[in-house]
Design an enzyme around this catalytic site. Structure first.
Site, PDB file in Angstrom:
ATOM      1  N   LYS A  86       0.697  -1.229   0.160  1.00 60.07           N
ATOM      2  CA  LYS A  86       0.003  -0.020   0.404  1.00 60.07           C
ATOM      3  C   LYS A  86       0.771   0.695   0.130  1.00 60.07           C
ATOM      4  CE  LYS A  86      -3.705  -0.114   2.840  1.00 60.07           C
ATOM      5  NZ  LYS A  86      -4.237   0.238   4.306  1.00 60.07           N
TER       6      LYS A  86
HETATM    7  C1  E4P Z   1      -7.748   0.388   4.419  1.00 64.73           C
HETATM    8  O1  E4P Z   1      -6.739   0.425   3.139  1.00 64.73           O
HETATM    9  C2  E4P Z   1      -7.626   2.060   5.632  1.00 64.73           C
HETATM   10  O2  E4P Z   1      -6.508   1.727   5.900  1.00 64.73           O
HETATM   11  C3  E4P Z   1      -9.233   1.602   5.871  1.00 64.73           C
HETATM   12  O3  E4P Z   1      -9.889   1.002   5.454  1.00 64.73           O
HETATM   13  C4  E4P Z   1      -9.450   3.091   7.204  1.00 64.73           C
HETATM   14  O4  E4P Z   1     -10.204   3.321   7.521  1.00 64.73           O
HETATM   15  P1  E4P Z   1     -11.000   4.531   9.233  1.00 64.73           P
HETATM   16  O5  E4P Z   1     -11.295   4.709   8.303  1.00 64.73           O
HETATM   17  O6  E4P Z   1     -12.171   3.003   9.649  1.00 64.73           O
HETATM   18  O7  E4P Z   1      -9.444   4.246   9.745  1.00 64.73           O
END
Ligand code: E4P
Length: 226
Positions: A86
């Site tokens: 990522k």
């Molecule tokens: C996934 O890639 C993200 O990091 C995650 O879904 C963020 O989620 P949040 O906004 O609930 O922290």
């Protein structure tokens, strides 16, 4: 639709993989830090639970392209399997995506708040783009709208990248991105359970069991099976 679990909690991952048709696990630095253990041990443990075929998405922490590439190559080497790195859609992140694409390392573009960020990431070689639906909604934006626009752009420009919709607060957001045609969602363990729950489903199941038991007794369906 691909289902991914947005957690680094081993117990939650075991439970979801036991019960549901899971396709992968996503983490981010915040999610991993919550476990308060060595991060490599956590990632290796997740890999053991989900197997080498299942997708595991792990985020870099550097903000400089060369360092992001170094971190990505390191993670690819030590964690392995079906790994997606990522990379946030900052300027240096797009540069890192181009380099990693050339090296054959799979990329998920993350921290996406606009459709143009997703378009640029897709052009730079990201396999998945992760729009943050609830974080967009939280700033009076339209998370579902951004997902819909990304899907339109990918179709319009014939791009192979897939939407991994992320950051959900409730099942309705998941439902709306599913209707919009998102290829995949990553949800936390609580929302994953809630996607199935309905009081009338439980009521109906209980009624079936009660009616059956009154006539045939308990656990009798397979009574003649040897
Ligand atoms: C996934 O890639 C993200 O990091 C995650 O879904 C963020 O989620 P949040 O906004 O609930 O922290």
């Amino acid at each position: 639709m691909l289902y991914l679990l947005d957690t680094a909690n081993l117990e939650s991952i075991r439970k979801a993989y036991d019960l549901y048709p899971m396709n992968g696990v996503t983490t981010n630095p915040t999610i991993i830090s919550k476990e308060k253990r060595n991060f490599l041990d956590i990632l290796k443990d997740i890999r053991k639970i989900i197997g080498v075929e299942s997708m595991l998405h792990v985020q870099v922490i550097s903000t400089n392209a060369e360092k992001m590439v170094e971190e990505a190559e390191y993670l690819n080497q030590v964690i392995g399997g079906n790994l997606y790195i990522k990379i946030p859609v900052i300027h240096e992140g797009i540069k890192a995506m181009k380099i990693l694409k050339n090296k054959g390392i799979k990329i998920t573009a993350t921290a996406i708040f606009t459709a143009q960020q997703a378009l640029m990431a897709a052009k730079a070689g990201a396999e998945f783009v992760a729009p943050y639906v609830n974080r967009i909604d939280n700033i009076s934006g339209n998370g579902i709208g951004v997902v819909t626009e990304i899907l339109q752009l990918f179709e319009h420009y014939n791009l192979d990248s897939k939407v991994l919709a992320a950051s959900f607060k409730n099942v309705q957001q998941v439902h709306l991105v599913s209707l919009a045609g998102a290829h995949s969602v990553t949800v936390n363990p609580e929302i994953l359970d809630k996607m199935l729950e309905h009081p009338l489903t439980d009521w109906s199941v209980n009624q079936f069991i009660n009616d059956w038991t009154k006539v045939y007794g308990k656990d009798t369906l397979t009574i003649n099976v040897k």
